[in-house]
Scaffold this motif. Structure first.
Motif, PDB file in Angstrom:
ATOM      1  N   LEU A 144       0.809  -1.217   0.000  1.00  0.00           N
ATOM      2  CA  LEU A 144       0.000   0.000   0.000  1.00  0.00           C
ATOM      3  C   LEU A 144       0.844   1.270   0.000  1.00  0.00           C
ATOM      4  CD1 LEU A 144      -2.863   1.070   0.015  1.00  0.00           C
ATOM      5  CD2 LEU A 144      -2.837   0.998   2.524  1.00  0.00           C
ATOM      6  N   ALA A 145       1.960   1.264   0.710  1.00  0.00           N
ATOM      7  CA  ALA A 145       2.786   2.471   0.795  1.00  0.00           C
ATOM      8  C   ALA A 145       3.313   2.875  -0.581  1.00  0.00           C
ATOM      9  CB  ALA A 145       3.941   2.259   1.765  1.00  0.00           C
ATOM     10  N   LEU A 146       3.782   1.889  -1.361  1.00  0.00           N
ATOM     11  CA  LEU A 146       4.268   2.202  -2.703  1.00  0.00           C
ATOM     12  C   LEU A 146       3.125   2.602  -3.625  1.00  0.00           C
ATOM     13  CD1 LEU A 146       7.063  -0.453  -3.371  1.00  0.00           C
ATOM     14  CD2 LEU A 146       7.303   1.998  -3.008  1.00  0.00           C
ATOM     15  N   LEU A 147       1.945   2.018  -3.417  1.00  0.00           N
ATOM     16  CA  LEU A 147       0.788   2.420  -4.208  1.00  0.00           C
ATOM     17  C   LEU A 147       0.422   3.874  -3.933  1.00  0.00           C
ATOM     18  CD1 LEU A 147      -1.586   1.916  -6.088  1.00  0.00           C
ATOM     19  CD2 LEU A 147      -2.848   0.970  -4.144  1.00  0.00           C
ATOM     20  N   VAL A 148       0.420   4.248  -2.666  1.00  0.00           N
ATOM     21  CA  VAL A 148       0.145   5.647  -2.319  1.00  0.00           C
ATOM     22  C   VAL A 148       1.215   6.557  -2.929  1.00  0.00           C
ATOM     23  CG1 VAL A 148      -0.082   7.303  -0.430  1.00  0.00           C
ATOM     24  CG2 VAL A 148      -1.102   5.036  -0.225  1.00  0.00           C
ATOM     25  N   GLY A 149       2.448   6.069  -2.987  1.00  0.00           N
ATOM     26  CA  GLY A 149       3.501   6.834  -3.651  1.00  0.00           C
ATOM     27  C   GLY A 149       3.202   7.042  -5.132  1.00  0.00           C
ATOM     28  N   GLY A 150       2.653   6.002  -5.775  1.00  0.00           N
ATOM     29  CA  GLY A 150       2.260   6.140  -7.175  1.00  0.00           C
ATOM     30  C   GLY A 150       1.113   7.117  -7.343  1.00  0.00           C
ATOM     31  N   ILE A 151       0.143   7.072  -6.432  1.00  0.00           N
ATOM     32  CA  ILE A 151      -0.970   8.029  -6.473  1.00  0.00           C
ATOM     33  C   ILE A 151      -0.447   9.446  -6.255  1.00  0.00           C
ATOM     34  CG2 ILE A 151      -3.135   8.711  -5.361  1.00  0.00           C
ATOM     35  CD1 ILE A 151      -3.540   5.774  -4.603  1.00  0.00           C
ATOM     36  N   ARG A 152       0.505   9.561  -5.367  1.00  0.00           N
ATOM     37  CA  ARG A 152       1.112  10.872  -5.087  1.00  0.00           C
ATOM     38  C   ARG A 152       1.783  11.445  -6.333  1.00  0.00           C
ATOM     39  NH1 ARG A 152       6.004  11.312  -0.660  1.00  0.00           N
ATOM     40  NH2 ARG A 152       6.504  13.542  -0.861  1.00  0.00           N
ATOM     41  N   ALA A 153       2.574  10.609  -7.011  1.00  0.00           N
ATOM     42  CA  ALA A 153       3.255  11.074  -8.223  1.00  0.00           C
ATOM     43  C   ALA A 153       2.256  11.426  -9.317  1.00  0.00           C
ATOM     44  CB  ALA A 153       4.220   9.993  -8.714  1.00  0.00           C
ATOM     45  N   ALA A 154       1.228  10.586  -9.487  1.00  0.00           N
ATOM     46  CA  ALA A 154       0.219  10.850 -10.519  1.00  0.00           C
ATOM     47  C   ALA A 154      -0.528  12.142 -10.229  1.00  0.00           C
ATOM     48  CB  ALA A 154      -0.753   9.674 -10.597  1.00  0.00           C
ATOM     49  N   THR A 155      -0.876  12.364  -8.969  1.00  0.00           N
ATOM     50  CA  THR A 155      -1.622  13.570  -8.597  1.00  0.00           C
ATOM     51  C   THR A 155      -0.809  14.824  -8.872  1.00  0.00           C
ATOM     52  OG1 THR A 155      -2.830  12.348  -6.887  1.00  0.00           O
ATOM     53  CG2 THR A 155      -2.803  14.753  -6.714  1.00  0.00           C
ATOM     54  N   LEU A 156       0.469  14.798  -8.525  1.00  0.00           N
ATOM     55  CA  LEU A 156       1.314  15.973  -8.748  1.00  0.00           C
ATOM     56  C   LEU A 156       1.500  16.246 -10.240  1.00  0.00           C
ATOM     57  CD1 LEU A 156       4.052  15.481  -6.004  1.00  0.00           C
ATOM     58  CD2 LEU A 156       2.041  16.942  -5.947  1.00  0.00           C
ATOM     59  N   GLN A 157       1.648  15.176 -11.037  1.00  0.00           N
ATOM     60  CA  GLN A 157       1.771  15.366 -12.473  1.00  0.00           C
ATOM     61  C   GLN A 157       0.504  15.975 -13.064  1.00  0.00           C
ATOM     62  OE1 GLN A 157       2.814  11.310 -13.518  1.00  0.00           O
ATOM     63  NE2 GLN A 157       4.887  11.915 -14.029  1.00  0.00           N
ATOM     64  N   VAL A 158      -0.636  15.462 -12.635  1.00  0.00           N
ATOM     65  CA  VAL A 158      -1.906  15.919 -13.203  1.00  0.00           C
ATOM     66  C   VAL A 158      -2.218  17.339 -12.755  1.00  0.00           C
ATOM     67  CG1 VAL A 158      -4.400  15.530 -13.252  1.00  0.00           C
ATOM     68  CG2 VAL A 158      -2.840  13.597 -13.478  1.00  0.00           C
ATOM     69  N   VAL A 159      -2.047  17.638 -11.457  1.00  0.00           N
ATOM     70  CA  VAL A 159      -2.424  18.967 -10.964  1.00  0.00           C
ATOM     71  C   VAL A 159      -1.578  20.058 -11.623  1.00  0.00           C
ATOM     72  CG1 VAL A 159      -0.865  19.195  -8.964  1.00  0.00           C
ATOM     73  CG2 VAL A 159      -3.147  20.180  -8.874  1.00  0.00           C
ATOM     74  N   ALA A 160      -0.364  19.734 -11.990  1.00  0.00           N
ATOM     75  CA  ALA A 160       0.465  20.708 -12.696  1.00  0.00           C
ATOM     76  C   ALA A 160       0.059  20.833 -14.159  1.00  0.00           C
ATOM     77  CB  ALA A 160       1.932  20.312 -12.594  1.00  0.00           C
ATOM     78  N   THR A 161      -0.331  19.703 -14.760  1.00  0.00           N
ATOM     79  CA  THR A 161      -0.666  19.703 -16.183  1.00  0.00           C
ATOM     80  C   THR A 161      -2.062  20.233 -16.459  1.00  0.00           C
ATOM     81  OG1 THR A 161       0.732  17.735 -16.381  1.00  0.00           O
ATOM     82  CG2 THR A 161      -0.624  18.262 -18.269  1.00  0.00           C
ATOM     83  N   VAL A 162      -2.942  20.213 -15.465  1.00  0.00           N
ATOM     84  CA  VAL A 162      -4.301  20.729 -15.651  1.00  0.00           C
ATOM     85  C   VAL A 162      -4.283  22.198 -16.061  1.00  0.00           C
ATOM     86  CG1 VAL A 162      -6.427  21.304 -14.377  1.00  0.00           C
ATOM     87  CG2 VAL A 162      -5.466  19.033 -14.196  1.00  0.00           C
ATOM     88  N   THR A 163      -3.185  22.882 -15.839  1.00  0.00           N
ATOM     89  CA  THR A 163      -3.093  24.287 -16.244  1.00  0.00           C
ATOM     90  C   THR A 163      -3.313  24.461 -17.745  1.00  0.00           C
ATOM     91  OG1 THR A 163      -0.684  24.048 -16.405  1.00  0.00           O
ATOM     92  CG2 THR A 163      -1.561  24.937 -14.363  1.00  0.00           C
ATOM     93  N   ILE A 164      -2.987  23.434 -18.553  1.00  0.00           N
ATOM     94  CA  ILE A 164      -3.160  23.575 -20.006  1.00  0.00           C
ATOM     95  C   ILE A 164      -4.629  23.519 -20.405  1.00  0.00           C
ATOM     96  CG2 ILE A 164      -0.888  22.552 -20.416  1.00  0.00           C
ATOM     97  CD1 ILE A 164      -2.289  20.011 -21.344  1.00  0.00           C
TER      98      ILE A 164
END
Length: 249
Positions: A144-164
Motif C-alpha cells: 500500500l505504501a508504494l501504491l500511495v507513492g504512485g498516487i502521489r506522483a500521478a496527482t502531482l503530475q496531473v495537478v500541474a498539467t491541468v493548467t493547459i
C-alpha cells in the motif's frame, strides 16, 4: 523582486477582473485532478495488482507506461478536442489527464507487490491461505505504501498539467498564466504560477503523510523488534511478517 511582490499583492487583492475568482479556479483545478486520478486508478490499480500477484504482463505494462509518458499532453489535448468536438472539451481534458496519470499508478501498484519478500507470500501459502487471502491480507497491505507513492506522483503530475486546460477554455489556474501573457501583465502570470506551485506542494505534503500512514503497524512493530527477529530462522521471520501484514494500517 518587485514583480514577485506585485504577484503576491495581486493574489491577496482578489482582483481577477474578467477571469474566475481564485477560489473558483482552485476548485476547478482540484476537480479535474481528482476526477482524472480516480478514473486512472480504477483502470491502472487492478491491472497493476494482477501483474504484481501473478508476475504476468510486466514487460507489456512497462512498454505501455513508457509510451504513455512519451505522449505530449498538450498535443493530445488539442487532438482530442478536435476529434470529440468543442462540446466535449471536458471529456477531452479528462482523457488526456487520465493517460498522463496511468503510468505512475500502474508502476506503484505492481512494484508494491514486487517489493514484498517472496518468503512472506510463501509463508502465507504454507499457513493455508487462499490466493484471495494472500492478495488482500498480505500483498495489498504490504504494497500500500508504494501504491500511495504512485498516487502521489500521478496527482502531482496531473495537478500541474491541468493548467493547459485553460487553453481550451476550461478554467483552472492556467487561465491566469494565459490571460496574463495576452494582457502583458507579468505579475498575473507569476501569481498563477505561484498558485499552481503552492497547490502542488500542499498536495505533496498531504500524500507524504498518507504514504507514511500506509505502512502497516505490524511492519513498524517488526522493525522495532528487529534485534529479536534477526535471531529467528528465515521461515519464522516470514511467518512473523505475515502476521504483521494482517494488521490494518
Amino acid at each position: 523582486m518587485n514583480l514577485f511582490a506585485e504577484a503576491i499583492a495581486w493574489i491577496f487583492s482578489g482582483n481577477t477582473g474578467l477571469m474566475d475568482p481564485i477560489g473558483v479556479a482552485i476548485a476547478q483545478q482540484l476537480i479535474y485532478t481528482a476526477v482524472s486520478v480516480l478514473v486512472a486508478a480504477a483502470i491502472a490499480i487492478p491491472i497493476g495488482w494482477y501483474i504484481g500477484h501473478t508476475g504476468k504482463g510486466r514487460e507489456f505494462a512497462i512498454g505501455v507506461s513508457g509510451a504513455a509518458r512519451a505522449i505530449p499532453s498538450f498535443g493530445l489535448l488539442i487532438l482530442l478536442t478536435l476529434l470529440l468536438g468543442v462540446l466535449h472539451k471536458p471529456e477531452a481534458a479528462v482523457i488526456t489527464f487520465v493517460i498522463l496519470a496511468i503510468p505512475s499508478l500502474l508502476a506503484g501498484a505492481y512494484t508494491g507487490f514486487e517489493a514484498i519478500d517472496p518468503r512472506v507470500v510463501d509463508a502465507g501459502r504454507s499457513m493455508g491461505m487462499t490466493e484471495w487471502q494472500i492478495l488482500w491480507r498480505i500483498e495489498v497491505p504490504l504494497g500500500l505504501a508504494l501504491l500511495v507513492g504512485g498516487i502521489r506522483a500521478a496527482t502531482l503530475q496531473v495537478v500541474a498539467t491541468v493548467t493547459i486546460a485553460a487553453y481550451i477554455g476550461l478554467g483552472g489556474l492556467g487561465q491566469y498564466i494565459i490571460s496574463g501573457l495576452q494582457l502583458r501583465r507579468i505579475e498575473v502570470v507569476i501569481g498563477g504560477a505561484i498558485l499552481v506551485a503552492a497547490l502542488a506542494l500542499i498536495l505533496d505534503g498531504i500524500f507524504a503523510l498518507l504514504q507514511h500512514a500506509a505502512v502497516p503497524r505490524g511492519i513498524r512493530a517488526a522493525g522495532a523488534a528487529g534485534a529479536v527477529t534477526s535471531r529467528k530462522s528465515p521461515r519464522r521471520r516470514a511467518e512473523a511478517a505475515v502476521i504483521g501484514a494482517d494488521v490494518t494500517p
